[in-house]
Design a protein around this motif. Structure first.
Motif, mmCIF file in Angstrom:
data_model
loop_
_atom_site.group_PDB
_atom_site.id
_atom_site.type_symbol
_atom_site.label_atom_id
_atom_site.label_comp_id
_atom_site.label_asym_id
_atom_site.label_seq_id
_atom_site.Cartn_x
_atom_site.Cartn_y
_atom_site.Cartn_z
ATOM 1 N N PHE A 11 -7.267 -2.881 8.530
ATOM 2 C CA PHE A 11 -6.755 -2.569 7.292
ATOM 3 C C PHE A 11 -7.753 -3.248 6.184
ATOM 4 C CE2 PHE A 11 -2.305 -3.165 9.276
ATOM 5 C CZ PHE A 11 -2.462 -1.928 9.841
ATOM 6 N N TRP A 12 -8.046 -2.306 4.909
ATOM 7 C CA TRP A 12 -8.754 -2.734 3.839
ATOM 8 C C TRP A 12 -8.115 -2.094 2.735
ATOM 9 C CZ3 TRP A 12 -10.928 0.239 7.455
ATOM 10 C CH2 TRP A 12 -11.697 1.479 6.985
ATOM 11 N N MET A 13 -8.371 -2.878 1.378
ATOM 12 C CA MET A 13 -7.757 -2.358 0.220
ATOM 13 C C MET A 13 -6.105 -1.973 0.534
ATOM 14 S SD MET A 13 -9.985 -2.630 -1.684
ATOM 15 C CE MET A 13 -11.501 -2.539 -2.725
ATOM 16 N N ALA A 14 -5.513 -3.100 1.224
ATOM 17 C CA ALA A 14 -3.863 -2.833 1.418
ATOM 18 C C ALA A 14 -3.177 -3.380 0.369
ATOM 19 C CB ALA A 14 -3.760 -3.498 2.797
ATOM 20 N N THR A 15 -2.165 -2.889 -0.092
ATOM 21 C CA THR A 15 -1.381 -3.483 -1.138
ATOM 22 C C THR A 15 0.213 -2.950 -0.657
ATOM 23 O OG1 THR A 15 -1.818 -1.819 -2.584
ATOM 24 C CG2 THR A 15 -2.839 -3.523 -2.936
ATOM 25 N N ASP A 16 1.032 -3.554 -1.060
ATOM 26 C CA ASP A 16 2.719 -3.263 -0.870
ATOM 27 C C ASP A 16 3.096 -2.842 -2.428
ATOM 28 O OD1 ASP A 16 5.413 -3.248 -0.744
ATOM 29 O OD2 ASP A 16 5.489 -5.005 0.421
ATOM 30 N N PRO A 17 3.485 -1.542 -2.425
ATOM 31 C CA PRO A 17 3.686 -0.990 -3.723
ATOM 32 C C PRO A 17 5.013 -1.762 -4.427
ATOM 33 C CG PRO A 17 3.457 0.896 -2.135
ATOM 34 C CD PRO A 17 3.238 -0.495 -1.195
ATOM 35 N N SER A 18 5.879 -2.513 -3.597
ATOM 36 C CA SER A 18 6.789 -3.233 -4.119
ATOM 37 C C SER A 18 6.635 -4.549 -4.516
ATOM 38 C CB SER A 18 8.007 -3.177 -2.940
ATOM 39 O OG SER A 18 7.718 -3.904 -1.800
ATOM 40 N N ASN A 19 5.352 -5.127 -4.201
ATOM 41 C CA ASN A 19 4.879 -6.455 -4.589
ATOM 42 C C ASN A 19 3.336 -6.571 -4.424
ATOM 43 O OD1 ASN A 19 4.594 -9.295 -4.652
ATOM 44 N ND2 ASN A 19 5.487 -9.883 -2.699
ATOM 45 N N PRO A 20 2.756 -6.166 -5.310
ATOM 46 C CA PRO A 20 1.325 -5.872 -5.382
ATOM 47 C C PRO A 20 0.566 -7.230 -5.076
ATOM 48 C CG PRO A 20 2.228 -4.681 -7.270
ATOM 49 C CD PRO A 20 3.284 -5.677 -6.740
ATOM 50 N N ASP A 21 0.970 -8.408 -5.248
ATOM 51 C CA ASP A 21 0.234 -9.671 -4.956
ATOM 52 C C ASP A 21 0.317 -10.179 -3.452
ATOM 53 O OD1 ASP A 21 -0.254 -9.674 -7.559
ATOM 54 O OD2 ASP A 21 1.630 -10.530 -8.158
ATOM 55 N N SER A 22 1.049 -9.762 -2.781
ATOM 56 C CA SER A 22 1.184 -10.357 -1.371
ATOM 57 C C SER A 22 1.736 -9.103 -0.428
ATOM 58 C CB SER A 22 2.003 -11.547 -1.424
ATOM 59 O OG SER A 22 3.418 -11.079 -1.615
ATOM 60 N N ILE A 23 1.422 -9.247 0.741
ATOM 61 C CA ILE A 23 1.676 -8.596 1.834
ATOM 62 C C ILE A 23 2.749 -9.305 3.187
ATOM 63 C CG2 ILE A 23 1.232 -6.898 3.858
ATOM 64 C CD1 ILE A 23 -1.167 -5.955 2.169
ATOM 65 N N PHE A 62 3.338 -2.151 14.169
ATOM 66 C CA PHE A 62 2.288 -1.300 13.385
ATOM 67 C C PHE A 62 3.171 -0.544 12.475
ATOM 68 C CE2 PHE A 62 -0.550 2.665 14.026
ATOM 69 C CZ PHE A 62 -1.481 1.917 13.343
ATOM 70 N N ALA A 63 4.412 0.124 12.669
ATOM 71 C CA ALA A 63 5.050 0.841 12.162
ATOM 72 C C ALA A 63 5.654 0.223 10.772
ATOM 73 C CB ALA A 63 6.281 1.255 12.875
ATOM 74 N N SER A 64 5.571 -1.130 10.678
ATOM 75 C CA SER A 64 6.218 -2.012 9.446
ATOM 76 C C SER A 64 5.096 -1.735 8.289
ATOM 77 C CB SER A 64 6.331 -3.479 9.904
ATOM 78 O OG SER A 64 5.087 -4.143 10.170
ATOM 79 N N TYR A 65 3.982 -1.413 8.737
ATOM 80 C CA TYR A 65 3.034 -0.989 7.593
ATOM 81 C C TYR A 65 2.934 0.313 7.165
ATOM 82 C CZ TYR A 65 1.474 -5.735 9.679
ATOM 83 O OH TYR A 65 1.257 -7.177 10.297
ATOM 84 N N ASP A 66 3.656 1.067 7.396
ATOM 85 C CA ASP A 66 3.571 2.481 7.141
ATOM 86 C C ASP A 66 3.712 2.872 5.618
ATOM 87 O OD1 ASP A 66 3.265 3.119 9.686
ATOM 88 O OD2 ASP A 66 5.066 4.291 10.034
ATOM 89 N N ASN A 67 4.584 1.804 4.769
ATOM 90 C CA ASN A 67 4.966 1.992 3.499
ATOM 91 C C ASN A 67 3.903 1.427 2.453
ATOM 92 O OD1 ASN A 67 5.697 -0.366 3.947
ATOM 93 N ND2 ASN A 67 7.823 -0.106 3.262
ATOM 94 N N LEU A 68 3.130 0.773 3.187
ATOM 95 C CA LEU A 68 1.862 0.343 2.445
ATOM 96 C C LEU A 68 0.650 1.269 1.743
ATOM 97 C CD1 LEU A 68 0.772 -3.086 4.351
ATOM 98 C CD2 LEU A 68 2.473 -2.740 2.603
ATOM 99 N N TYR A 100 -3.406 5.460 4.117
ATOM 100 C CA TYR A 100 -1.773 5.275 3.930
ATOM 101 C C TYR A 100 -1.473 5.331 2.545
ATOM 102 C CZ TYR A 100 -1.116 3.227 8.602
ATOM 103 O OH TYR A 100 -1.283 3.002 10.130
ATOM 104 N N LYS A 101 -0.351 6.000 2.270
ATOM 105 C CA LYS A 101 -0.148 6.254 0.686
ATOM 106 C C LYS A 101 1.085 5.995 0.461
ATOM 107 C CE LYS A 101 -2.662 10.734 0.892
ATOM 108 N NZ LYS A 101 -2.827 12.074 0.695
ATOM 109 N N GLY A 102 1.661 4.710 1.075
ATOM 110 C CA GLY A 102 2.859 4.074 0.597
ATOM 111 C C GLY A 102 4.142 4.688 0.700
ATOM 112 N N ILE A 103 4.263 5.680 1.255
ATOM 113 C CA ILE A 103 5.740 6.364 1.402
ATOM 114 C C ILE A 103 5.706 7.232 2.763
ATOM 115 C CG2 ILE A 103 5.983 7.049 -1.076
ATOM 116 C CD1 ILE A 103 4.599 9.633 -0.464
ATOM 117 N N ASP A 104 5.212 6.169 3.856
ATOM 118 C CA ASP A 104 5.415 6.660 5.275
ATOM 119 C C ASP A 104 4.508 7.905 5.369
ATOM 120 O OD1 ASP A 104 7.176 4.620 5.836
ATOM 121 O OD2 ASP A 104 8.773 5.738 5.797
#
Length: 218
Positions: free
Chosen positions: A95-107, A113-119, A139-143
């Motif tokens: 994975f690279w340039m990965a961010t969590d839309p609900s928490n941009p500072d950490s993941i 594998f499926a737990s990363y679908d919303n990143l 990945y576009k953050g919305i599954d």
């Protein structure tokens, strides 16, 4: 002519890059966070100056520092098959340039594998064993994680106990992934991800990582 132009381009990029992070795995694991789907049957160790990852199922090893801008990531990895419990030649992933839309500072996920679908992230997966596909996705953050390009031929699948050199480039929206010098994926993004975390990703395998480096492309 095309090969010559590519070599000139690559040489130019290296000459204009500055090393900003590195880990040769000779000290400790302080640069990394691990997410094992089953931590009780998986391990992350430094052995003989290499990062040794043995996992019974899904795992992501995140580089703790968030990256941004134009960068080049390089590292070496070998997929081990020497009769160990989880030795399986498959899933050289990242994975690279990965961010969590609900928490941009950490993941923080659970390694599944499926737990990363919303990143939001870029994903490369090089297959082998019963996984017969080598794929690149955004990945576009919305599954929503469309496969942008895939290979299913033998030449793009992993070989046992072979040393691979990985190079990932993000340069003004130009996304490239190289394996042993061969360009696997090459995309120009209209709306690129410009910052995020990098992670080694795998599933049921035994892998050795070394010579991790991040360069700033100037």
């Amino acid at each position: 002519y095309l090969l010559f132009a590519f070599l000139v381009f690559t040489t130019t990029i290296f000459s204009q890059s500055k090393l900003i992070y590195s880990d040769d795995f000779n000290a400790d694991l302080s640069n990394w966070n691990v997410e094992f789907e089953k931590p009780e049957t998986s391990s992350l160790k430094i052995i003989d100056g290499k990062l040794d990852v043995s996992t019974s199922i899904g795992a992501t090893i995140w580089f703790k520092t968030q990256l941004s801008g134009n960068i080049m990531i390089t590292y070496d990895v070998k997929i081990i098959d020497e009769g160990g419990a989880f030795d399986r030649v498959s899933d050289l992933n990242a994975f690279w340039m990965a961010t969590d839309p609900s928490n941009p500072d950490s993941i923080k996920r659970d390694g599944k594998f499926a737990s990363y679908d919303n990143l939001n992230l870029y994903y490369a997966g090089v297959g082998g064993h019963y996984n017969k596909f080598t794929r690149f996705s955004k990945y576009k953050g919305i599954d929503d994680k469309p496969v942008l390009k895939e290979y299913s031929d033998k030449e793009h699948l992993l070989v046992v106990n072979k040393l691979y050199s990985v190079k990932i480039m993000v340069n003004n929206g130009h996304i490239q992934y190289f394996l042993n010098g061969e360009l696997y994926w090459d995309f120009q993004e209209d709306k690129p991800y410009k910052q995020g975390f990098f992670g080694f990703r795998t599933s049921k395998s035994h892998q050795l990582f070394d010579n991790f480096k991040v360069f700033e492309i100037e």
